[in-house]
Scaffold this motif. Structure first.
Motif, PDB file in Angstrom:
ATOM      1  N   PHE A  16       0.852  -1.188   0.000  1.00  0.00           N
ATOM      2  CA  PHE A  16       0.000   0.000   0.000  1.00  0.00           C
ATOM      3  C   PHE A  16       0.886   1.236   0.000  1.00  0.00           C
ATOM      4  O   PHE A  16       1.417   1.643   1.033  1.00  0.00           O
ATOM      5  CB  PHE A  16      -0.931   0.015   1.213  1.00  0.00           C
ATOM      6  N   ARG A  17       1.122   1.770  -1.178  1.00  0.00           N
ATOM      7  CA  ARG A  17       1.877   3.009  -1.352  1.00  0.00           C
ATOM      8  C   ARG A  17       3.261   2.980  -0.697  1.00  0.00           C
ATOM      9  O   ARG A  17       3.662   3.898   0.020  1.00  0.00           O
ATOM     10  CB  ARG A  17       1.066   4.190  -0.802  1.00  0.00           C
ATOM     11  N   ARG A  18       4.017   1.917  -0.987  1.00  0.00           N
ATOM     12  CA  ARG A  18       5.393   1.803  -0.511  1.00  0.00           C
ATOM     13  C   ARG A  18       6.288   1.421  -1.695  1.00  0.00           C
ATOM     14  O   ARG A  18       6.813   0.300  -1.751  1.00  0.00           O
ATOM     15  CB  ARG A  18       5.501   0.738   0.587  1.00  0.00           C
ATOM     16  N   PRO A  19       6.463   2.310  -2.636  1.00  0.00           N
ATOM     17  CA  PRO A  19       7.221   1.959  -3.850  1.00  0.00           C
ATOM     18  C   PRO A  19       8.669   1.583  -3.573  1.00  0.00           C
ATOM     19  O   PRO A  19       9.203   0.666  -4.207  1.00  0.00           O
ATOM     20  CB  PRO A  19       7.122   3.231  -4.703  1.00  0.00           C
ATOM     21  N   ASP A  20       9.324   2.257  -2.642  1.00  0.00           N
ATOM     22  CA  ASP A  20      10.724   1.938  -2.357  1.00  0.00           C
ATOM     23  C   ASP A  20      10.851   0.554  -1.732  1.00  0.00           C
ATOM     24  O   ASP A  20      11.760  -0.217  -2.085  1.00  0.00           O
ATOM     25  CB  ASP A  20      11.329   2.996  -1.435  1.00  0.00           C
ATOM     26  N   ASP A  21       9.967   0.238  -0.798  1.00  0.00           N
ATOM     27  CA  ASP A  21      10.000  -1.091  -0.177  1.00  0.00           C
ATOM     28  C   ASP A  21       9.713  -2.178  -1.208  1.00  0.00           C
ATOM     29  O   ASP A  21      10.364  -3.231  -1.222  1.00  0.00           O
ATOM     30  CB  ASP A  21       8.972  -1.175   0.956  1.00  0.00           C
ATOM     31  N   LEU A  22       8.759  -1.931  -2.064  1.00  0.00           N
ATOM     32  CA  LEU A  22       8.404  -2.917  -3.077  1.00  0.00           C
ATOM     33  C   LEU A  22       9.570  -3.158  -4.032  1.00  0.00           C
ATOM     34  O   LEU A  22       9.866  -4.300  -4.406  1.00  0.00           O
ATOM     35  CB  LEU A  22       7.172  -2.437  -3.850  1.00  0.00           C
ATOM     36  N   ALA A  23      10.246  -2.086  -4.411  1.00  0.00           N
ATOM     37  CA  ALA A  23      11.398  -2.212  -5.307  1.00  0.00           C
ATOM     38  C   ALA A  23      12.523  -3.005  -4.659  1.00  0.00           C
ATOM     39  O   ALA A  23      13.299  -3.675  -5.352  1.00  0.00           O
ATOM     40  CB  ALA A  23      11.894  -0.831  -5.712  1.00  0.00           C
ATOM     41  N   ALA A  24      12.614  -2.947  -3.340  1.00  0.00           N
ATOM     42  CA  ALA A  24      13.677  -3.665  -2.636  1.00  0.00           C
ATOM     43  C   ALA A  24      13.332  -5.131  -2.419  1.00  0.00           C
ATOM     44  O   ALA A  24      14.197  -6.009  -2.531  1.00  0.00           O
ATOM     45  CB  ALA A  24      13.962  -2.993  -1.297  1.00  0.00           C
ATOM     46  N   ILE A  25      12.064  -5.417  -2.121  1.00  0.00           N
ATOM     47  CA  ILE A  25      11.728  -6.793  -1.753  1.00  0.00           C
ATOM     48  C   ILE A  25      11.475  -7.703  -2.950  1.00  0.00           C
ATOM     49  O   ILE A  25      11.767  -8.900  -2.905  1.00  0.00           O
ATOM     50  CB  ILE A  25      10.507  -6.842  -0.805  1.00  0.00           C
ATOM     51  N   LEU A  26      10.964  -7.168  -4.048  1.00  0.00           N
ATOM     52  CA  LEU A  26      10.610  -8.036  -5.172  1.00  0.00           C
ATOM     53  C   LEU A  26      11.792  -8.842  -5.722  1.00  0.00           C
ATOM     54  O   LEU A  26      11.662 -10.060  -5.928  1.00  0.00           O
ATOM     55  CB  LEU A  26       9.946  -7.229  -6.289  1.00  0.00           C
ATOM     56  N   PRO A  27      12.947  -8.228  -5.983  1.00  0.00           N
ATOM     57  CA  PRO A  27      14.073  -9.041  -6.459  1.00  0.00           C
ATOM     58  C   PRO A  27      14.449 -10.150  -5.470  1.00  0.00           C
ATOM     59  O   PRO A  27      14.805 -11.263  -5.876  1.00  0.00           O
ATOM     60  CB  PRO A  27      15.203  -8.022  -6.611  1.00  0.00           C
ATOM     61  N   ALA A  28      14.375  -9.847  -4.176  1.00  0.00           N
ATOM     62  CA  ALA A  28      14.706 -10.849  -3.164  1.00  0.00           C
ATOM     63  C   ALA A  28      13.720 -12.007  -3.196  1.00  0.00           C
ATOM     64  O   ALA A  28      14.100 -13.177  -3.051  1.00  0.00           O
ATOM     65  CB  ALA A  28      14.728 -10.201  -1.778  1.00  0.00           C
ATOM     66  N   LEU A  29      12.437 -11.696  -3.395  1.00  0.00           N
ATOM     67  CA  LEU A  29      11.428 -12.752  -3.444  1.00  0.00           C
ATOM     68  C   LEU A  29      11.566 -13.598  -4.702  1.00  0.00           C
ATOM     69  O   LEU A  29      11.356 -14.820  -4.671  1.00  0.00           O
ATOM     70  CB  LEU A  29      10.023 -12.152  -3.358  1.00  0.00           C
ATOM     71  N   VAL A  30      11.908 -12.971  -5.812  1.00  0.00           N
ATOM     72  CA  VAL A  30      12.137 -13.731  -7.048  1.00  0.00           C
ATOM     73  C   VAL A  30      13.313 -14.689  -6.865  1.00  0.00           C
ATOM     74  O   VAL A  30      13.257 -15.857  -7.290  1.00  0.00           O
ATOM     75  CB  VAL A  30      12.378 -12.773  -8.234  1.00  0.00           C
ATOM     76  N   THR A  31      14.363 -14.228  -6.222  1.00  0.00           N
ATOM     77  CA  THR A  31      15.512 -15.094  -5.942  1.00  0.00           C
ATOM     78  C   THR A  31      15.095 -16.278  -5.076  1.00  0.00           C
ATOM     79  O   THR A  31      15.493 -17.422  -5.325  1.00  0.00           O
ATOM     80  CB  THR A  31      16.627 -14.292  -5.240  1.00  0.00           C
ATOM     81  N   GLN A  32      14.289 -16.012  -4.046  1.00  0.00           N
ATOM     82  CA  GLN A  32      13.804 -17.086  -3.180  1.00  0.00           C
ATOM     83  C   GLN A  32      12.961 -18.080  -3.971  1.00  0.00           C
ATOM     84  O   GLN A  32      13.094 -19.303  -3.814  1.00  0.00           O
ATOM     85  CB  GLN A  32      12.978 -16.504  -2.028  1.00  0.00           C
ATOM     86  N   ALA A  33      12.082 -17.574  -4.836  1.00  0.00           N
ATOM     87  CA  ALA A  33      11.221 -18.445  -5.623  1.00  0.00           C
ATOM     88  C   ALA A  33      12.019 -19.315  -6.581  1.00  0.00           C
ATOM     89  O   ALA A  33      11.728 -20.506  -6.773  1.00  0.00           O
ATOM     90  CB  ALA A  33      10.194 -17.610  -6.384  1.00  0.00           C
ATOM     91  N   ARG A  34      13.036 -18.734  -7.198  1.00  0.00           N
ATOM     92  CA  ARG A  34      13.849 -19.484  -8.160  1.00  0.00           C
ATOM     93  C   ARG A  34      14.693 -20.561  -7.489  1.00  0.00           C
ATOM     94  O   ARG A  34      15.027 -21.571  -8.112  1.00  0.00           O
ATOM     95  CB  ARG A  34      14.735 -18.516  -8.942  1.00  0.00           C
TER      96      ARG A  34
END
Length: 310
Positions: A16-34
């Motif tokens: 909810f309106r946290r663009p900086d946090d989202l930009a930081a966590i998404l790559p980390a989650l993709v790495t975890q998923a892969r």
């Protein structure tokens, strides 16, 4: 409407309106998923009515990340949407957008679930400060959360680091109660219901996520309001779980008495803390008073809206 996920495991991050946090966590989650031991993907549930995260998320790798928009305000609606979007997936993992998973986080959750067959697996959250906190905050040690041996059974859990076996959740007919969307306590109600109906919830001490505490939470006001909210939601959830009118009345009395005992006990710390100049006693006593006041208020019917929006 987006097609529900078909991977065995879905990582859901609500935003909810946290663009900086989202930009930081998404790559980390993709790495975890892969690196997951089973096929996994990520779904971002945007709870902003303006869909402010759409452009950023849809620019990510579409084979790993999906965007969904949940315009109904409230965290319960967003969590419900994540469960819907998981489709036929067996496992769903919740993590907050202001957290960061540590190495091996996802596989630790998976391994514990496979070993125990639990309906839910919860991991620890370690806080890091955005800047040095007020000495009162440090003395109270408010952002240090519990740690337990892996496999320890618990009866309640937060959803900021939680794996759910959706097959068991569906068997119990559980869902997040949307009435709690702007109130807080929806995760307490959900997991206590899960435990009450026979679902096992276990701890995984290795599945650590790091929460970076922003400056606006490193204040006495935030800590005390959060304690009040926690006590208020605990009482409301406890009364919600009461099965009969009699148990609800008795529960209300017990909650009022328990809250009053906390107010008395907290006050008994604050006074000597002031006299002896002990910040630890002052801080912990004040938070105990606030939680007790919240419990009493919830028991007598007052509803505190922790996530109210302006």
């Amino acid at each position: 409407m987006p097609v529900p996920d078909t991977t065995p495991l879905v990582i859901a991050v609500l935003t909810f309106r946290r663009p900086d946090d989202l930009a930081a966590i998404l790559p980390a989650l993709v790495t975890q998923a892969r690196s997951s031991t089973i096929p996994a993907s990520v779904v971002v549930v945007d709870n902003d009515p303006a869909a402010s995260a759409r452009a950023f998320v849809t620019a990510q790798d579409p084979t790993m990340v999906r965007y969904v928009h949940e315009p109904e305000p409230g965290i319960a609606a967003a969590r419900s949407r994540a469960m819907t979007e998981a489709g036929a997936s067996r496992l769903l993992v919740f993590i907050d957008d202001d957290e960061r998973p540590t190495e091996g986080w996802l596989n630790h959750l998976l391994a514990t679930q496979r070993r125990t067959g639990a309906a839910a697996v919860v991991g620890p959250v370690i806080s890091e400060y955005a800047h040095p906190p007020d000495p009162w905050i440090s003395a109270g040690n408010f952002f240090t959360r519990r740690r337990m041996p892996t496999g320890t059974a618990v009866t309640v859990a937060a959803t900021n680091n939680l794996l759910l076996d959706l097959e068991q959740v569906r068997h119990f007919g559980l869902a997040f109660d949307r009435r709690y969307g702007l109130l807080g306590g929806e995760d307490t109600l959900f997991t206590r219901r899960l435990s009450q109906q026979g679902g096992k919830i276990v701890w995984c001490n290795e599945a650590v996520v790091v929460d970076r505490v922003p400056a606006n939470r490193l204040t006495r006001s935030w800590v005390l309001h959060r304690a009040f909210s926690s006590g208020n939601s605990w009482s409301r959830v406890s009364l919600e779980l009461a099965s009969t009118t009699v148990t609800r009345v008795l529960g209300r009395i017990r909650l009022v008495l328990a809250g009053l005992m906390r107010i008395a006990g907290g006050s008994a710390r604050v006074v000597p803390g002031v006299v002896g100049r002990s910040l630890t006693w002052q801080a912990r006593g004040a938070r105990t008073v606030a939680r007790g006041a919240g419990m009493v208020s919830g028991a007598i019917g007052y509803v505190y809206r922790e996530y109210r929006r302006t």
